[in-house]
Motif scaffolding. Sequence first.
Motif, PDB file in Angstrom:
ATOM      1  N   ILE A  25      -1.179  12.365  26.142  1.00 23.57           N
ATOM      2  CA  ILE A  25      -2.136  13.728  25.143  1.00 23.57           C
ATOM      3  C   ILE A  25      -3.122  12.954  24.473  1.00 23.57           C
ATOM      4  N   LEU A  26      -3.342  11.999  23.310  1.00 19.33           N
ATOM      5  CA  LEU A  26      -3.873  11.216  22.427  1.00 19.33           C
ATOM      6  C   LEU A  26      -5.243  11.016  23.485  1.00 19.33           C
ATOM      7  N   ASN A  27      -5.654  10.237  24.634  1.00 13.41           N
ATOM      8  CA  ASN A  27      -6.244  10.133  26.168  1.00 13.41           C
ATOM      9  C   ASN A  27      -7.780  11.375  26.253  1.00 13.41           C
ATOM     10  N   ALA A  28      -6.527  12.039  26.703  1.00 14.00           N
ATOM     11  CA  ALA A  28      -6.818  13.339  26.966  1.00 14.00           C
ATOM     12  C   ALA A  28      -7.689  13.939  26.151  1.00 14.00           C
ATOM     13  N   ALA A  29      -7.258  13.878  24.785  1.00 10.27           N
ATOM     14  CA  ALA A  29      -7.984  14.334  23.579  1.00 10.27           C
ATOM     15  C   ALA A  29      -9.119  14.449  23.140  1.00 10.27           C
ATOM     16  N   LYS A  30      -9.350  12.791  23.333  1.00 13.53           N
ATOM     17  CA  LYS A  30     -10.192  11.866  22.925  1.00 13.53           C
ATOM     18  C   LYS A  30     -11.025  12.221  23.753  1.00 13.53           C
ATOM     19  N   ARG A  31     -11.177  12.436  25.401  1.00 12.13           N
ATOM     20  CA  ARG A  31     -12.610  12.828  26.233  1.00 12.13           C
ATOM     21  C   ARG A  31     -12.978  13.724  25.603  1.00 12.13           C
ATOM     22  N   VAL A  32     -11.785  15.016  25.678  1.00 10.40           N
ATOM     23  CA  VAL A  32     -12.293  16.373  25.914  1.00 10.40           C
ATOM     24  C   VAL A  32     -12.969  16.725  24.040  1.00 10.40           C
ATOM     25  N   PHE A  33     -12.290  16.156  23.299  1.00  6.45           N
ATOM     26  CA  PHE A  33     -13.151  16.492  22.107  1.00  6.45           C
ATOM     27  C   PHE A  33     -14.055  15.768  21.907  1.00  6.45           C
ATOM     28  N   ILE A  34     -14.277  14.232  22.575  1.00  7.99           N
ATOM     29  CA  ILE A  34     -15.458  13.544  22.454  1.00  7.99           C
ATOM     30  C   ILE A  34     -16.568  13.965  23.506  1.00  7.99           C
ATOM     31  N   LYS A  35     -16.511  14.563  23.796  1.00  7.77           N
ATOM     32  CA  LYS A  35     -17.228  15.997  24.846  1.00  7.77           C
ATOM     33  C   LYS A  35     -17.829  16.945  24.172  1.00  7.77           C
ATOM     34  N   LYS A  36     -16.661  17.482  23.978  1.00  9.75           N
ATOM     35  CA  LYS A  36     -17.319  18.705  23.307  1.00  9.75           C
ATOM     36  C   LYS A  36     -17.154  18.721  21.964  1.00  9.75           C
ATOM     37  N   GLY A  37     -16.374  18.122  21.071  1.00 11.00           N
ATOM     38  CA  GLY A  37     -17.038  17.983  19.308  1.00 11.00           C
ATOM     39  C   GLY A  37     -15.531  19.500  19.109  1.00 11.00           C
ATOM     40  N   MET A  38     -14.948  19.071  17.794  1.00 15.10           N
ATOM     41  CA  MET A  38     -14.223  19.365  17.660  1.00 15.10           C
ATOM     42  C   MET A  38     -14.155  21.253  17.606  1.00 15.10           C
ATOM     43  N   THR A  39     -15.380  21.596  18.030  1.00 18.76           N
ATOM     44  CA  THR A  39     -15.264  23.698  17.131  1.00 18.76           C
ATOM     45  C   THR A  39     -15.908  23.395  19.028  1.00 18.76           C
ATOM     46  N   TYR A  59       3.697  20.136  19.997  1.00 20.69           N
ATOM     47  CA  TYR A  59       4.912  19.457  19.499  1.00 20.69           C
ATOM     48  C   TYR A  59       4.542  17.860  19.427  1.00 20.69           C
ATOM     49  N   TYR A  60       4.067  17.004  19.561  1.00 21.90           N
ATOM     50  CA  TYR A  60       3.497  15.747  19.474  1.00 21.90           C
ATOM     51  C   TYR A  60       2.646  16.060  18.126  1.00 21.90           C
ATOM     52  N   TYR A  61       1.319  16.840  18.386  1.00 20.35           N
ATOM     53  CA  TYR A  61       0.724  17.047  16.831  1.00 20.35           C
ATOM     54  C   TYR A  61       0.552  17.969  16.185  1.00 20.35           C
ATOM     55  N   ARG A  62       1.260  18.695  16.133  1.00 17.71           N
ATOM     56  CA  ARG A  62       1.323  20.579  15.174  1.00 17.71           C
ATOM     57  C   ARG A  62       0.500  20.889  15.131  1.00 17.71           C
ATOM     58  N   SER A  63      -0.725  20.708  15.499  1.00 21.86           N
ATOM     59  CA  SER A  63      -1.732  21.444  14.651  1.00 21.86           C
ATOM     60  C   SER A  63      -3.408  20.457  15.374  1.00 21.86           C
ATOM     61  N   LYS A  64      -4.293  21.641  15.928  1.00 26.13           N
ATOM     62  CA  LYS A  64      -5.758  20.964  16.439  1.00 26.13           C
ATOM     63  C   LYS A  64      -6.741  20.215  15.394  1.00 26.13           C
ATOM     64  N   GLU A  65      -6.252  20.609  14.501  1.00 21.53           N
ATOM     65  CA  GLU A  65      -6.481  19.950  13.163  1.00 21.53           C
ATOM     66  C   GLU A  65      -6.113  18.033  13.535  1.00 21.53           C
ATOM     67  N   LEU A  66      -4.494  18.947  13.423  1.00 24.49           N
ATOM     68  CA  LEU A  66      -3.871  16.956  12.499  1.00 24.49           C
ATOM     69  C   LEU A  66      -4.477  15.899  14.524  1.00 24.49           C
ATOM     70  N   LEU A  67      -4.468  16.495  15.941  1.00 23.00           N
ATOM     71  CA  LEU A  67      -4.899  15.877  17.022  1.00 23.00           C
ATOM     72  C   LEU A  67      -6.886  16.025  17.044  1.00 23.00           C
ATOM     73  N   PHE A  68      -7.081  16.456  15.750  1.00 24.58           N
ATOM     74  CA  PHE A  68      -8.978  16.098  15.879  1.00 24.58           C
ATOM     75  C   PHE A  68      -8.628  14.808  14.889  1.00 24.58           C
ATOM     76  N   GLU A  69      -7.963  15.299  14.096  1.00 21.23           N
ATOM     77  CA  GLU A  69      -8.303  13.766  12.992  1.00 21.23           C
ATOM     78  C   GLU A  69      -7.887  12.405  13.802  1.00 21.23           C
ATOM     79  N   ALA A  70      -6.015  12.439  14.500  1.00 22.04           N
ATOM     80  CA  ALA A  70      -5.840  11.151  14.978  1.00 22.04           C
ATOM     81  C   ALA A  70      -7.355  10.861  16.370  1.00 22.04           C
ATOM     82  N   VAL A  71      -7.598  11.804  16.958  1.00 25.03           N
ATOM     83  CA  VAL A  71      -9.012  11.719  17.928  1.00 25.03           C
ATOM     84  C   VAL A  71     -10.439  10.460  17.047  1.00 25.03           C
ATOM     85  N   PHE A  72     -10.476  11.547  15.946  1.00 25.41           N
ATOM     86  CA  PHE A  72     -11.643  10.750  15.422  1.00 25.41           C
ATOM     87  C   PHE A  72     -11.142  10.105  14.555  1.00 25.41           C
ATOM     88  N   LYS A  73     -10.328   9.269  14.159  1.00 26.55           N
ATOM     89  CA  LYS A  73      -9.581   7.991  13.368  1.00 26.55           C
ATOM     90  C   LYS A  73      -9.576   7.360  14.557  1.00 26.55           C
TER      91      LYS A  73
END
Lengths: 215, 215
Positions: A25-39, A59-73
């Motif tokens: 999930i984190l890797n997928a999120a990285k690919r998507v967030f990094i390409k498209k940004g949070m919004t 289930y793993y990250y509770r919210s978009k916000e928290l998943l984003f934070e994980a990716v950003f850090k």
Amino acid sequence: MSTKWLNYIVNKMKKTKDTSTETGILNAAKRVFIKKGMTGARMQEIADEAGINKAMLHYYYRSKELLFEAVFKNAFSMLAPKLNKVMNADVPLFKKIEDFTSSYISFVVKHPYIPTFVIQELNRNPDFVKNLVAEEHFPNIEVFKKQVEKCIENKTIKPINTEQLFINILALTIFPFIGAPLLMGFTRTNKKQYKDLMKQRKTEVAQFIINAIKV
Amino acid sequence: MSTKWLNYIVNKMKKTKDTSTETGILNAAKRVFIKKGMTGARMQEIADEAGINKAMLHYYYRSKELLFEAVFKNAFSMLAPKLNKVMNADVPLFKKIEDFTSSYISFVVKHPYIPTFVIQELNRNPDFVKNLVAEEHFPNIEVFKKQVEKCIENKTIKPINTEQLFINILALTIFPFIGAPLLMGFTRTNKKQYKDLMKQRKTEVAQFIINAIKV
DNA sequence: GTCTATAGCCAGATAGAC
DNA sequence: GTCTATCTGGCTATAGAC
């Protein structure tokens, strides 16, 4: 006895499975967030990219916000320490500049969206910086500063404000990637031609900087 | 006769009113889009900013997409021709570099979000560049190129690829603003201190570039 | 842990009165 | 031209079966 051993195996399998899904999930999120940004990013797209269901993300990250934070850090942590290491290394200034520009350009060629992503999101929410500084995620340029000042005393380089020099080095290495689409327009180059320019750059930028400051 | 005259007045009033609302919307949209980007902006916020109703936005611009396009072209047109004028002016190279960096930094201080916005949106949709090039919105650097080559022949400056020099000039002027939050983190400066750095920069960057290339 | 189904909300867009 | 009210679709998040 055999039950204990069995439990061990089961737990290990569970754990492995957990971790694999979670990092997937984190890797997928990285690919998507990094390409498209949070919004711009969509949870559905991240789920598709990870090959699992939307519900799993929560289930793993509770919210978009928290998943984003994980990716950003995670993304930020790929940028900063690299910088730190080079800036505080124990090598002569000119060599340091060569090392940094070269290794940094290699890095960005490999991960082209990271600097844009980090800068974009910091602009969206400048308060992030406060946290990052407080949590000591930002490398310290003190060693570099001492070194520059020594070189100025030595008359190895012309007098220059360390902060300005630091900004110049970063500008010359990072901007060509952040501004790539814009610069391709100005220089009338296609992707391949621009890539060649970047390749040439990798060996030449350092010399540009050194020429600018050497006495 | 008097009917005709009356119509003229009525039309003029209509037109004035139209225009004032229409440009009011465009200005509000500029403020919001430029700060939040296409994906982060909300039509409601633009309406509030313009002091009118959401429905009006659609009445004048039909969709968010079209309103965004109007804003983007408007913002881009503030960047490019300025560049064009300076690049193709008939002044010596070193003077040109001084003029450009100084006037550009003035511009960005006044409109701090524009370069970030343009670059961010070009990264989001690199195909924009094709259209902009096709519609000749990109200034041409041919004159500048000739000038640089002449200076190299003259031995006024060291040999350098024009595209690289151009990229360097843009990088050194634009990046400090795009990367401001990041750079404030690295240099441990607050807003005021960073602003002072930019002020100092306005007079010093040109010299950095000139030192780098002069023979 | 993983899925399907759906709640609940919010944003862009339109209908229709004035 | 301008407003209010509303439709429609898409998105985040959760409930609940397995």
